[in-house]
Design a protein around this motif. Structure first.
Motif, PDB file in Angstrom:
ATOM      1  N   ALA A  27     103.324  53.904  57.939  1.00 42.79           N
ATOM      2  CA  ALA A  27     103.760  54.182  56.559  1.00 42.79           C
ATOM      3  C   ALA A  27     102.556  54.641  55.750  1.00 42.79           C
ATOM      4  N   LYS A  28     102.766  55.672  54.952  1.00 44.05           N
ATOM      5  CA  LYS A  28     101.624  56.204  54.199  1.00 44.05           C
ATOM      6  C   LYS A  28     101.712  55.784  52.737  1.00 44.05           C
ATOM      7  N   PHE A  29     100.653  55.148  52.263  1.00 41.97           N
ATOM      8  CA  PHE A  29     100.616  54.728  50.864  1.00 41.97           C
ATOM      9  C   PHE A  29      99.483  55.425  50.127  1.00 41.97           C
ATOM     10  N   TYR A  30      99.683  55.568  48.842  1.00 44.14           N
ATOM     11  CA  TYR A  30      98.680  56.181  47.969  1.00 44.14           C
ATOM     12  C   TYR A  30      98.356  57.620  48.327  1.00 44.14           C
ATOM     13  N   SER A  38     103.125  64.769  41.933  1.00 43.77           N
ATOM     14  CA  SER A  38     102.082  64.178  41.106  1.00 43.77           C
ATOM     15  C   SER A  38     102.045  62.647  41.209  1.00 43.77           C
ATOM     16  N   LYS A  39     103.004  62.084  41.924  1.00 43.39           N
ATOM     17  CA  LYS A  39     103.086  60.618  42.010  1.00 43.39           C
ATOM     18  C   LYS A  39     102.602  60.107  43.372  1.00 43.39           C
ATOM     19  N   GLU A  40     101.985  58.936  43.302  1.00 37.69           N
ATOM     20  CA  GLU A  40     101.522  58.313  44.541  1.00 37.69           C
ATOM     21  C   GLU A  40     102.583  57.383  45.111  1.00 37.69           C
ATOM     22  N   ARG A  41     102.599  57.280  46.410  1.00 36.60           N
ATOM     23  CA  ARG A  41     103.587  56.404  47.048  1.00 36.60           C
ATOM     24  C   ARG A  41     103.063  54.969  47.078  1.00 36.60           C
ATOM     25  N   ASN A  42     103.635  54.146  46.257  1.00 34.43           N
ATOM     26  CA  ASN A  42     103.196  52.747  46.281  1.00 34.43           C
ATOM     27  C   ASN A  42     104.357  51.752  46.310  1.00 34.43           C
ATOM     28  N   TYR A  43     105.434  52.172  46.941  1.00 32.91           N
ATOM     29  CA  TYR A  43     106.549  51.258  47.191  1.00 32.91           C
ATOM     30  C   TYR A  43     106.969  51.402  48.649  1.00 32.91           C
ATOM     31  N   TYR A  44     107.540  50.317  49.171  1.00 33.58           N
ATOM     32  CA  TYR A  44     108.014  50.354  50.555  1.00 33.58           C
ATOM     33  C   TYR A  44     109.407  49.746  50.595  1.00 33.58           C
ATOM     34  N   ILE A  85     112.777  46.327  47.977  1.00 35.51           N
ATOM     35  CA  ILE A  85     111.585  47.148  47.881  1.00 35.51           C
ATOM     36  C   ILE A  85     110.361  46.294  47.579  1.00 35.51           C
ATOM     37  N   LEU A  86     109.308  46.560  48.317  1.00 29.70           N
ATOM     38  CA  LEU A  86     108.049  45.848  48.124  1.00 29.70           C
ATOM     39  C   LEU A  86     107.071  46.767  47.416  1.00 29.70           C
ATOM     40  N   LYS A  87     106.331  46.206  46.467  1.00 27.82           N
ATOM     41  CA  LYS A  87     105.332  47.027  45.802  1.00 27.82           C
ATOM     42  C   LYS A  87     104.012  46.910  46.563  1.00 27.82           C
ATOM     43  N   VAL A  88     103.307  48.009  46.609  1.00 28.01           N
ATOM     44  CA  VAL A  88     102.021  48.057  47.286  1.00 28.01           C
ATOM     45  C   VAL A  88     100.933  48.207  46.229  1.00 28.01           C
ATOM     46  N   TYR A  89      99.847  47.499  46.403  1.00 28.81           N
ATOM     47  CA  TYR A  89      98.762  47.527  45.419  1.00 28.81           C
ATOM     48  C   TYR A  89      97.500  48.081  46.060  1.00 28.81           C
ATOM     49  N   LYS A  90      96.644  48.600  45.209  1.00 26.83           N
ATOM     50  CA  LYS A  90      95.393  49.152  45.708  1.00 26.83           C
ATOM     51  C   LYS A  90      94.284  48.116  45.522  1.00 26.83           C
ATOM     52  N   THR A  91      93.622  47.772  46.602  1.00 25.57           N
ATOM     53  CA  THR A  91      92.512  46.820  46.545  1.00 25.57           C
ATOM     54  C   THR A  91      91.287  47.509  47.106  1.00 25.57           C
ATOM     55  N   SER A  92      90.302  47.772  46.277  1.00 26.90           N
ATOM     56  CA  SER A  92      89.104  48.529  46.674  1.00 26.90           C
ATOM     57  C   SER A  92      89.487  49.700  47.579  1.00 26.90           C
ATOM     58  N   HIS A  93      90.336  50.557  47.103  1.00 23.67           N
ATOM     59  CA  HIS A  93      90.794  51.771  47.790  1.00 23.67           C
ATOM     60  C   HIS A  93      91.683  51.514  48.994  1.00 23.67           C
ATOM     61  N   ALA A  94      91.991  50.254  49.292  1.00 21.72           N
ATOM     62  CA  ALA A  94      92.848  49.974  50.451  1.00 21.72           C
ATOM     63  C   ALA A  94      94.211  49.499  49.969  1.00 21.72           C
ATOM     64  N   ALA A  95      95.253  49.916  50.661  1.00 21.07           N
ATOM     65  CA  ALA A  95      96.609  49.503  50.300  1.00 21.07           C
ATOM     66  C   ALA A  95      96.829  48.049  50.709  1.00 21.07           C
ATOM     67  N   MET A 154      92.721  36.939  53.500  1.00 24.09           N
ATOM     68  CA  MET A 154      93.211  37.224  52.141  1.00 24.09           C
ATOM     69  C   MET A 154      92.053  37.666  51.251  1.00 24.09           C
ATOM     70  N   TYR A 155      92.399  38.490  50.307  1.00 22.61           N
ATOM     71  CA  TYR A 155      91.423  38.943  49.322  1.00 22.61           C
ATOM     72  C   TYR A 155      91.991  38.692  47.939  1.00 22.61           C
ATOM     73  N   THR A 156      91.115  38.652  46.939  1.00 23.34           N
ATOM     74  CA  THR A 156      91.638  38.567  45.578  1.00 23.34           C
ATOM     75  C   THR A 156      91.450  39.909  44.915  1.00 23.34           C
ATOM     76  N   SER A 157      92.483  40.324  44.199  1.00 23.42           N
ATOM     77  CA  SER A 157      92.432  41.593  43.506  1.00 23.42           C
ATOM     78  C   SER A 157      93.103  41.413  42.153  1.00 23.42           C
ATOM     79  N   ASN A 158      92.361  41.605  41.091  1.00 27.29           N
ATOM     80  CA  ASN A 158      92.857  41.392  39.724  1.00 27.29           C
ATOM     81  C   ASN A 158      93.525  40.023  39.561  1.00 27.29           C
ATOM     82  N   GLY A 159      92.947  39.034  40.199  1.00 28.64           N
ATOM     83  CA  GLY A 159      93.477  37.685  40.062  1.00 28.64           C
ATOM     84  C   GLY A 159      94.637  37.366  40.991  1.00 28.64           C
ATOM     85  N   TRP A 160      95.040  38.342  41.813  1.00 20.61           N
ATOM     86  CA  TRP A 160      96.128  38.115  42.753  1.00 20.61           C
ATOM     87  C   TRP A 160      95.583  38.017  44.169  1.00 20.61           C
TER      88      TRP A 160
END
Ligand SMILES: [Zn+2]
Ligand SMILES: [Zn+2]
Ligand SMILES: [Zn+2]
Length: 191
Positions: free
Chosen positions: A22-25, A33-39, A62-72, A90-96
């Motif tokens: 699956a390709k994200f971002y 013009s939109k990035e793919r950030n849902y699955y 549908i699951l939302k995909v987030y960008k963490t240091s350029h990684a989906a 696990m990583y933390t990204s914006n408190g998540w």
């Protein structure tokens, strides 16, 4: 026999199996013009916010995909109710708390057996958490599918898939051959 399929579903739910592909971002094919950030877990495809609005009406999950240091990545709280994510780093990204989707390593060990450095069991990427086993969702999916591959039913399914892939490769090959054959006389004429 039925339980084996159930086990496989538990090890890796069907919707997660194609996640590595699956390709994200990257930009959406329909909305450039939109990035793919849902699955979508039903269709097993990625898409953008505009596509999602049309999609919601069909009540697909549908699951939302987030960008963490350029990684989906997926948020842990989204993923946890759907799959056993134990062992994934696990990583933390914006408190998540997030789990990265794609594998990080390329199968080459960086620590060269150095003590105290955990490595991903699938791709050998060095992990910051010593209790983790996998760097990403993709690597846990890969490992779980491999483990399940020992059963006779899954072996059969694997062989079936391999023959299918071979057939596709053969078709592509012969199509190319045909295409080339058709081109030749034209070239000969223009000479
Ligand atoms: Zn869908
Ligand atoms: Zn779109
Ligand atoms: Zn990995």
């Amino acid at each position: 026999m039925v339980s084996s399929e159930d086990d496989q579903e538990k090890a890796v739910p069907r919707w997660l199996r194609p996640i590595a592909g699956a390709k994200f971002y990257c930009s959406c094919e329909t909305h450039r013009s939109k990035e793919r950030n849902y699955y979508c877990r039903v269709c097993m495809v990625s898409f953008c916010k505009d596509c999602k609005e049309q999609h919601d009406r069909s009540k697909h999950e549908i699951l939302k995909v987030y960008k963490t240091s350029h990684a989906a990545s997926f948020r842990v709280e989204d993923l946890k109710p759907l799959w056993d994510i134990s062992g994934i780093c696990m990583y933390t990204s914006n408190g998540w708390l997030v789990a990265l989707i794609y594998k990080r390593g390329i199968g080459i060990s960086g620590s060269r057996g150095k003590k105290g450095i955990a490595e991903c069991e699938s791709c050998l990427y060095g992990l910051k958490s010593p209790s983790a086993k996998y760097c990403s969702v993709e690597c846990k999916v890969e490992a779980a599918l491999k483990m399940n591959g020992s059963g006779s039913i899954t072996e059969k399914a694997k062989r079936k898939l391999e023959t299918m892939l071979e057939e596709i490769a053969h078709d592509v090959h012969s199509f190319r051959k045909r295409a080339r054959k058709q081109k030749k006389p034209q070239r000969a004429l223009s000479h």
